[in-house]
Design a protein around this motif. Structure first.
Motif, mmCIF file in Angstrom:
data_model
loop_
_atom_site.group_PDB
_atom_site.id
_atom_site.type_symbol
_atom_site.label_atom_id
_atom_site.label_comp_id
_atom_site.label_asym_id
_atom_site.label_seq_id
_atom_site.Cartn_x
_atom_site.Cartn_y
_atom_site.Cartn_z
ATOM 1 N N TYR A 16 10.404 2.334 -4.151
ATOM 2 C CA TYR A 16 10.449 3.541 -3.335
ATOM 3 C C TYR A 16 10.647 4.788 -4.198
ATOM 4 O O TYR A 16 10.030 5.824 -3.941
ATOM 5 N N ARG A 51 8.027 7.829 -4.238
ATOM 6 C CA ARG A 51 8.422 9.226 -3.955
ATOM 7 C C ARG A 51 8.039 10.157 -5.093
ATOM 8 O O ARG A 51 7.597 11.275 -4.865
ATOM 9 N N THR A 85 6.369 7.912 4.510
ATOM 10 C CA THR A 85 7.442 6.965 4.222
ATOM 11 C C THR A 85 8.402 6.900 5.407
ATOM 12 O O THR A 85 8.706 7.917 6.031
ATOM 13 N N PRO A 89 12.067 4.734 6.948
ATOM 14 C CA PRO A 89 13.158 3.801 6.651
ATOM 15 C C PRO A 89 12.994 2.537 7.484
ATOM 16 O O PRO A 89 12.379 2.550 8.542
ATOM 17 N N THR A 90 13.541 1.455 6.996
ATOM 18 C CA THR A 90 13.603 0.231 7.795
ATOM 19 C C THR A 90 15.037 0.061 8.248
ATOM 20 O O THR A 90 15.968 0.560 7.619
ATOM 21 N N GLU A 148 5.987 2.348 3.930
ATOM 22 C CA GLU A 148 4.990 3.415 3.790
ATOM 23 C C GLU A 148 3.801 3.045 4.659
ATOM 24 O O GLU A 148 3.249 1.959 4.552
ATOM 25 N N TYR A 170 8.865 -1.427 0.305
ATOM 26 C CA TYR A 170 9.353 -1.173 -1.055
ATOM 27 C C TYR A 170 10.852 -1.386 -1.123
ATOM 28 O O TYR A 170 11.577 -1.073 -0.177
ATOM 29 N N PRO A 209 18.290 -2.673 0.700
ATOM 30 C CA PRO A 209 17.638 -1.583 1.438
ATOM 31 C C PRO A 209 16.125 -1.627 1.211
ATOM 32 O O PRO A 209 15.661 -1.793 0.088
ATOM 33 N N TYR A 223 14.717 -7.289 9.489
ATOM 34 C CA TYR A 223 14.517 -5.848 9.449
ATOM 35 C C TYR A 223 13.538 -5.438 10.541
ATOM 36 O O TYR A 223 12.822 -6.266 11.097
ATOM 37 N N GLU A 240 14.338 -0.371 -3.598
ATOM 38 C CA GLU A 240 14.770 0.943 -4.091
ATOM 39 C C GLU A 240 13.955 1.429 -5.282
ATOM 40 O O GLU A 240 13.587 2.599 -5.345
ATOM 41 N N TYR A 289 12.220 0.217 2.340
ATOM 42 C CA TYR A 289 11.538 1.412 2.814
ATOM 43 C C TYR A 289 10.092 1.036 3.088
ATOM 44 O O TYR A 289 9.521 0.191 2.412
ATOM 45 N N VAL A 312 10.796 -1.946 11.436
ATOM 46 C CA VAL A 312 10.250 -0.625 11.151
ATOM 47 C C VAL A 312 9.387 -0.241 12.343
ATOM 48 O O VAL A 312 8.701 -1.085 12.930
#
Length: 174
Positions: free
Chosen positions: A113, A117, A73, A75-76, A68, A108, A64, A87, A110, A66, A89
């Protein structure tokens, strides 16, 4: 005794499955698109489709990711068949706030990310959250129509023709 071993085994399996695999030595190749005709639109669309390759093959395990962009932020989305590392975005911005030039997209995993956050939640500097990779989306600007409308040009041309005809007539009658 068997219950204890079973419990420890279940905890070990759950712990192993919840650990995200990290991408080592990421390589990314991207293609990007931005809206370039804003004559009838209200927003500029940015799309980046990229392929991620990791030296340890982590992209094959549904890694997974992500993104920014400008402090927001996103999701991809994985695209195509599973395990191909492709992927996408995408996001939109109002035409009035869209800037021309390069837009960095920080990607990023997990762990990164989660760090990002936490920093955003505490209003701290996000430079300590190191992105996995950064993609640059170039937005050359959007065409918003001609500087002078064709209706205005037609009225000005008609006024010029009328003026030339009126002055020619005045010279003939004088």
């Amino acid at each position: 005794m068997f219950r204890l071993q079973l419990g420890v085994s279940v905890i070990f399996v759950v712990f192993t499955l919840t650990l995200g695999k990290q991408c080592v030595n990421p390589e990314v190749s991207a293609t990007t698109f931005t809206t370039q005709d804003a004559t009838v639109l209200t927003s500029i669309a940015y799309v980046s489709e990229f392929t991620l390759k990791c030296s340890n093959g982590a992209e094959k395990d549904r890694l997974p990711l992500y993104a920014e962009v400008n402090g927001v932020t996103l999701p991809t989305a994985r695209i195509g068949p599973e395990g191909n590392g492709r992927y996408q975005v995408s996001w939109t911005e109002e035409i009035s706030s869209a800037h021309t030039g390069d837009v960095p997209v920080h990607l990023y995993d997990e762990d990164g990310y989660a760090t990002l956050r936490k920093l955003l939640r505490n209003n701290e500097d996000t430079s300590s959250a190191k992105p996995l990779v950064t993609i640059v989306v170039n937005h050359p600007g959007a065409y918003q129509g001609p500087w002078v409308n064709s209706e205005f040009m037609a009225v000005m041309l008609a006024a010029l023709v009328w003026y030339l005809a009126f002055t020619a007539k005045s010279k003939l009658l004088a």
